[in-house]
Design an enzyme around this catalytic site. Structure first.
Site, PDB file in Angstrom:
ATOM      1  N   CYS A   9      63.341 -78.269 -16.676  1.00 25.49           N
ATOM      2  CA  CYS A   9      63.894 -76.577 -16.859  1.00 25.49           C
ATOM      3  C   CYS A   9      64.481 -76.512 -17.988  1.00 25.49           C
ATOM      4  O   CYS A   9      63.971 -77.250 -18.997  1.00 25.49           O
ATOM      5  CB  CYS A   9      64.855 -76.366 -15.629  1.00 25.49           C
ATOM      6  SG  CYS A   9      66.489 -76.962 -15.737  1.00 25.49           S
ATOM      7  N   ASN A  12      68.614 -78.055 -17.971  1.00 27.43           N
ATOM      8  CA  ASN A  12      68.866 -79.429 -17.159  1.00 27.43           C
ATOM      9  C   ASN A  12      70.227 -79.249 -16.538  1.00 27.43           C
ATOM     10  O   ASN A  12      70.863 -80.477 -16.347  1.00 27.43           O
ATOM     11  CB  ASN A  12      68.714 -80.582 -17.884  1.00 27.43           C
ATOM     12  CG  ASN A  12      68.460 -81.731 -16.958  1.00 27.43           C
ATOM     13  OD1 ASN A  12      68.765 -82.974 -17.375  1.00 27.43           O
ATOM     14  ND2 ASN A  12      68.249 -81.723 -15.472  1.00 27.43           N
ATOM     15  N   CYS A  14      70.899 -76.496 -13.967  1.00 24.35           N
ATOM     16  CA  CYS A  14      70.795 -75.582 -12.748  1.00 24.35           C
ATOM     17  C   CYS A  14      69.619 -76.168 -11.826  1.00 24.35           C
ATOM     18  O   CYS A  14      69.728 -76.622 -10.717  1.00 24.35           O
ATOM     19  CB  CYS A  14      70.700 -74.181 -13.062  1.00 24.35           C
ATOM     20  SG  CYS A  14      72.316 -73.798 -13.669  1.00 24.35           S
ATOM     21  N   ARG A  15      68.299 -75.668 -12.223  1.00 31.86           N
ATOM     22  CA  ARG A  15      67.041 -75.831 -11.384  1.00 31.86           C
ATOM     23  C   ARG A  15      66.594 -77.329 -11.437  1.00 31.86           C
ATOM     24  O   ARG A  15      66.367 -77.703 -10.446  1.00 31.86           O
ATOM     25  CB  ARG A  15      65.931 -74.928 -11.803  1.00 31.86           C
ATOM     26  CG  ARG A  15      66.422 -73.511 -11.737  1.00 31.86           C
ATOM     27  CD  ARG A  15      65.555 -72.655 -12.517  1.00 31.86           C
ATOM     28  NE  ARG A  15      65.801 -72.775 -13.943  1.00 31.86           N
ATOM     29  CZ  ARG A  15      65.078 -72.405 -14.871  1.00 31.86           C
ATOM     30  NH1 ARG A  15      63.929 -71.625 -14.319  1.00 31.86           N
ATOM     31  NH2 ARG A  15      65.226 -72.424 -16.296  1.00 31.86           N
ATOM     32  N   SER A  16      66.472 -77.834 -12.416  1.00 30.38           N
ATOM     33  CA  SER A  16      65.841 -79.385 -12.344  1.00 30.38           C
ATOM     34  C   SER A  16      66.749 -80.494 -11.865  1.00 30.38           C
ATOM     35  O   SER A  16      66.412 -81.449 -11.098  1.00 30.38           O
ATOM     36  CB  SER A  16      65.275 -79.706 -13.940  1.00 30.38           C
ATOM     37  OG  SER A  16      66.263 -79.791 -14.704  1.00 30.38           O
ATOM     38  N   ASP A 125      65.379 -68.598 -13.194  1.00 36.29           N
ATOM     39  CA  ASP A 125      66.843 -69.027 -13.685  1.00 36.29           C
ATOM     40  C   ASP A 125      67.814 -68.484 -12.872  1.00 36.29           C
ATOM     41  O   ASP A 125      68.011 -66.998 -13.168  1.00 36.29           O
ATOM     42  CB  ASP A 125      66.886 -68.883 -15.079  1.00 36.29           C
ATOM     43  CG  ASP A 125      67.849 -69.374 -15.572  1.00 36.29           C
ATOM     44  OD1 ASP A 125      68.892 -69.685 -15.152  1.00 36.29           O
ATOM     45  OD2 ASP A 125      67.942 -69.108 -17.108  1.00 36.29           O
TER      46      ASP A 125
HETATM   47  P1  4NP Z   1      68.698 -74.266 -15.916  1.00 34.93           P
HETATM   48  O1  4NP Z   1      69.394 -72.844 -16.255  1.00 34.93           O
HETATM   49  O2  4NP Z   1      67.486 -74.190 -17.003  1.00 34.93           O
HETATM   50  O3  4NP Z   1      68.064 -74.102 -14.673  1.00 34.93           O
HETATM   51  O4  4NP Z   1      69.366 -75.500 -15.909  1.00 34.93           O
HETATM   52  C1  4NP Z   1      70.112 -72.526 -17.342  1.00 34.93           C
HETATM   53  C2  4NP Z   1      71.219 -73.219 -17.852  1.00 34.93           C
HETATM   54  C3  4NP Z   1      71.838 -72.700 -18.903  1.00 34.93           C
HETATM   55  C4  4NP Z   1      71.237 -71.812 -19.745  1.00 34.93           C
HETATM   56  C5  4NP Z   1      69.965 -71.204 -19.292  1.00 34.93           C
HETATM   57  C6  4NP Z   1      69.528 -71.562 -18.205  1.00 34.93           C
HETATM   58  N1  4NP Z   1      71.924 -71.362 -20.847  1.00 34.93           N
HETATM   59  O5  4NP Z   1      71.280 -70.484 -21.551  1.00 34.93           O
HETATM   60  O6  4NP Z   1      72.688 -72.124 -21.268  1.00 34.93           O
END
Ligand code: 4NP
Length: 157
Positions: A9, A12, A14-16, A125
């Site tokens: 993702c 790294n 939240c989703r992955s 996201d």
């Molecule tokens: P992820 O979520 O890609 O599912 O881990 C996010 C975590 C942090 C951010 C964006 C998406 N950020 O902008 O910091």
């Protein structure tokens, strides 16, 4: 034959890592722990070394899955030589991944939700939203995990 699966993702956190935890559980439940290796990473570097977002940890815990020990790392070109499947949560991730994939890589690169029977769908996201976003992410990831397990079982001779 051993298969290696990498979930990707943006951050790294939240989703992955959620996908890693849920899919690892599905692997364990199917008795395939000796045959399938699971990992996750992000295309971005901002959260390297961090544990998953508290909200992602809590949502996974509500389904009996502990992802607190995971730590964020960034995707590298070498990942495409090591892993058999490199699976994106959304199309932005996928574009960034394709730009990094070495030409000699044989990895299967695509959207994870294709394994939930939704070839063009993305795992949204949840970072800037509420708790319900994390629940929706878990639902999608659980469905796709079942589909991926089924494919790996069918392909294993
Ligand atoms: P992820 O979520 O890609 O599912 O881990 C996010 C975590 C942090 C951010 C964006 C998406 N950020 O902008 O910091």
């Amino acid at each position: 034959m051993k298969k290696r699966i990498l979930f990707v993702c943006l951050g790294n956190i939240c989703r992955s890592p959620t996908a890693e935890g849920v899919f690892q559980r599905a692997v364990d439940d199917a008795g395939l722990s000796d045959f399938i290796r699971v990992d996750s990473c992000g295309v971005g570097h901002w959260h390297v070394g961090k544990a998953p977002d508290e909200r992602a940890q809590l949502a996974a815990k509500r389904r009996g899955i502990d992802i607190s020990c995971l730590r964020a790392r960034q995707l590298s070109a070498n990942d495409f030589l090591v892993f058999d499947y490199v699976l994106a949560m959304d199309r932005d991730n996928l574009s960034a991944m394709r730009a990094l994939q070495p030409p000699e890589s044989q990895a299967r690169v695509g959207l994870f939700l294709a394994f939930a029977g939704m070839p063009d769908a993305e795992v949204p996201d949840p970072y800037y939203g509420g708790e319900e976003g994390f629940e929706a992410v878990l639902d999608m990831i659980q469905k796709a995990s079942e589909g991926l397990i089924a494919e790996l079982i069918n392909g294993r001779q």
